[in-house]
Write an enzyme that holds these catalytic residues in place. Structure first.
Site, mmCIF file in Angstrom:
data_model
loop_
_atom_site.group_PDB
_atom_site.id
_atom_site.type_symbol
_atom_site.label_atom_id
_atom_site.label_comp_id
_atom_site.label_asym_id
_atom_site.label_seq_id
_atom_site.Cartn_x
_atom_site.Cartn_y
_atom_site.Cartn_z
ATOM 1 N N GLY A 56 0.814 -1.221 0.000
ATOM 2 C CA GLY A 56 0.000 0.000 0.000
ATOM 3 C C GLY A 56 0.844 1.265 0.000
ATOM 4 O O GLY A 56 2.080 1.203 0.007
ATOM 5 N N ASN A 91 -9.382 9.500 15.348
ATOM 6 C CA ASN A 91 -9.406 8.283 16.181
ATOM 7 C C ASN A 91 -8.536 8.402 17.434
ATOM 8 O O ASN A 91 -8.773 7.690 18.404
ATOM 9 C CB ASN A 91 -8.950 7.098 15.316
ATOM 10 C CG ASN A 91 -8.552 5.904 16.153
ATOM 11 O OD1 ASN A 91 -9.372 5.125 16.609
ATOM 12 N ND2 ASN A 91 -7.241 5.774 16.404
ATOM 13 N N SER A 143 -17.479 6.645 21.417
ATOM 14 C CA SER A 143 -17.493 5.453 22.280
ATOM 15 C C SER A 143 -18.899 5.235 22.830
ATOM 16 O O SER A 143 -19.670 6.202 22.972
ATOM 17 C CB SER A 143 -16.530 5.665 23.461
ATOM 18 O OG SER A 143 -16.735 4.672 24.451
ATOM 19 N N TYR A 156 -13.891 11.369 29.999
ATOM 20 C CA TYR A 156 -13.936 10.602 28.739
ATOM 21 C C TYR A 156 -15.363 10.599 28.172
ATOM 22 O O TYR A 156 -15.564 10.810 26.969
ATOM 23 C CB TYR A 156 -13.462 9.181 29.039
ATOM 24 C CG TYR A 156 -13.299 8.268 27.848
ATOM 25 C CD1 TYR A 156 -12.235 8.418 26.957
ATOM 26 C CD2 TYR A 156 -14.199 7.222 27.628
ATOM 27 C CE1 TYR A 156 -12.081 7.545 25.872
ATOM 28 C CE2 TYR A 156 -14.045 6.347 26.552
ATOM 29 C CZ TYR A 156 -12.980 6.514 25.679
ATOM 30 O OH TYR A 156 -12.829 5.661 24.611
ATOM 31 N N ALA A 157 -16.359 10.395 29.029
ATOM 32 C CA ALA A 157 -17.754 10.374 28.567
ATOM 33 C C ALA A 157 -18.147 11.736 28.002
ATOM 34 O O ALA A 157 -18.825 11.815 26.968
ATOM 35 C CB ALA A 157 -18.683 9.986 29.716
ATOM 36 N N ALA A 159 -16.136 13.988 26.684
ATOM 37 C CA ALA A 159 -15.432 14.191 25.410
ATOM 38 C C ALA A 159 -16.100 13.376 24.300
ATOM 39 O O ALA A 159 -16.323 13.877 23.196
ATOM 40 C CB ALA A 159 -13.972 13.771 25.556
#
Ligand code: NAP
Length: 248
Positions: A56, A91, A143, A156-157, A159
């Site tokens: 690739g 990501n 997520s 985290y939640a 974000a």
């Protein structure tokens, strides 16, 4: 499945390891040229090298996505030295877990900067040339925690939920220019991020997964590649859970 990609270039953040590395390899296997971004040069360099060894096309660039000025400089360099980016996959992500009363401002801010604000910077810099070309694909890796919350992961939640609002707004703003923007909400995927938990809390985690196994990075990558293809040109503003049935 062979999908349609017309001479496209993709930039994948967090491509050095885990889910991002699988996404980069999957896109490259479809003939997409991939710019692998991660924090350390060794990690994104080895991902790009693996893609080249498999036949690739890939380059690598070490960028701290939490640093808005570094993202701006990287986008200028890419446009000057590599060229136009058609596909952006946001990501890169981190966790800094802790119960809210014990969470430091630093842990709150670094998680928001890396997971959420970074997406704003990449979309701002790479999205404008996409609007001029009247074609683009943006996929944000959120997520299931952004959908349902989690004790010990308020940063985290927040974000990951923020990424969903960002995705839907960008989808609406950019739709007239034929740019789609979607989000994935993976459940429990086996990577470095979840390695410790997979060992210590396996029974409790698996009890909540109807398909009774952890996901693999490849389980996520296939859907990302589809959303980046020509075939997905009527899908925008959506959030897709890839979680073995955890959230229904
Ligand atoms: P991982 O194995 O820990 O890999 C994270 C990648 O992000 C690495 O390549 C790392 O770079 C890069 N990264 C971290 N901070 C960065 C920064 N400041 N600048 C540039 N790159 C940075 O994580 P993963 O499990 O594959 O997760 C990937 C994404 O999926 C994350 O957004 C995560 O929140 C999300 N997600 C994961 C799960 C799961 O169960 N694993 C579930 C739902 C959502 P280096 O390689 O240089 O360190």
């Amino acid at each position: 499945m062979k999908l349609t990609f017309e001479n496209r270039t993709a930039l994948v953040t967090g491509a050095g390891r885990g889910i991002g590395r699988a996404i980069a390899a999957d896109l490259a296997a479809q003939g997409v040229r991939v710019i692998c971004v991660s924090k350390s040069a060794g990690s994104c360099g080895s991902a790009a090298e693996a893609i080249r060894s498999a036949g690739g096309a890939a380059e690598s660039l070490a960028v701290d996505v939490a640093d808005g000025a570094a993202v701006a400089a990287a986008c200028e360099k890419i446009q000057a030295e590599i060229g136009h980016v058609d596909i952006l996959v946001n990501n890169a992500g981190i966790t800094r877990d802790g119960l809210l009363f014990r969470m430091s401002s630093e842990d709150w801010e670094s998680v928001l900067a890396t997971n959420l604000t970074a997406c704003f910077h990449w979309i701002k810099h790479l999205g404008r040339p996409m609007t001029q070309k009247r074609w683009g694909r943006i996929v944000n890796i959120s997520s299931v925690i952004g959908l349902r919350g989690n004790a010990g992961q308020a940063n985290y939640a927040a974000a990951k939920a923020g990424m969903i609002g960002l995705t839907k707004s960008v989808a609406r703003e950019f739709a007239a220019r034929k740019i789609t923007c979607n989000a994935l909400a993976p459940g429990f995927i086996e990577t470095d991020m979840t390695a410790a938990l997979a060992e210590t809390a396996a029974d409790a985690i698996l009890a909540n997964i109807p398909l009774k196994r952890y996901g693999t990075p490849a389980d996520v990558a296939g859907l990302v590649t589809y959303l980046c293809s020509e075939e997905a040109n009527y899908i925008t503003g959506q959030v897709f859970t890839v979680d073995g049935g955890m959230v229904m």
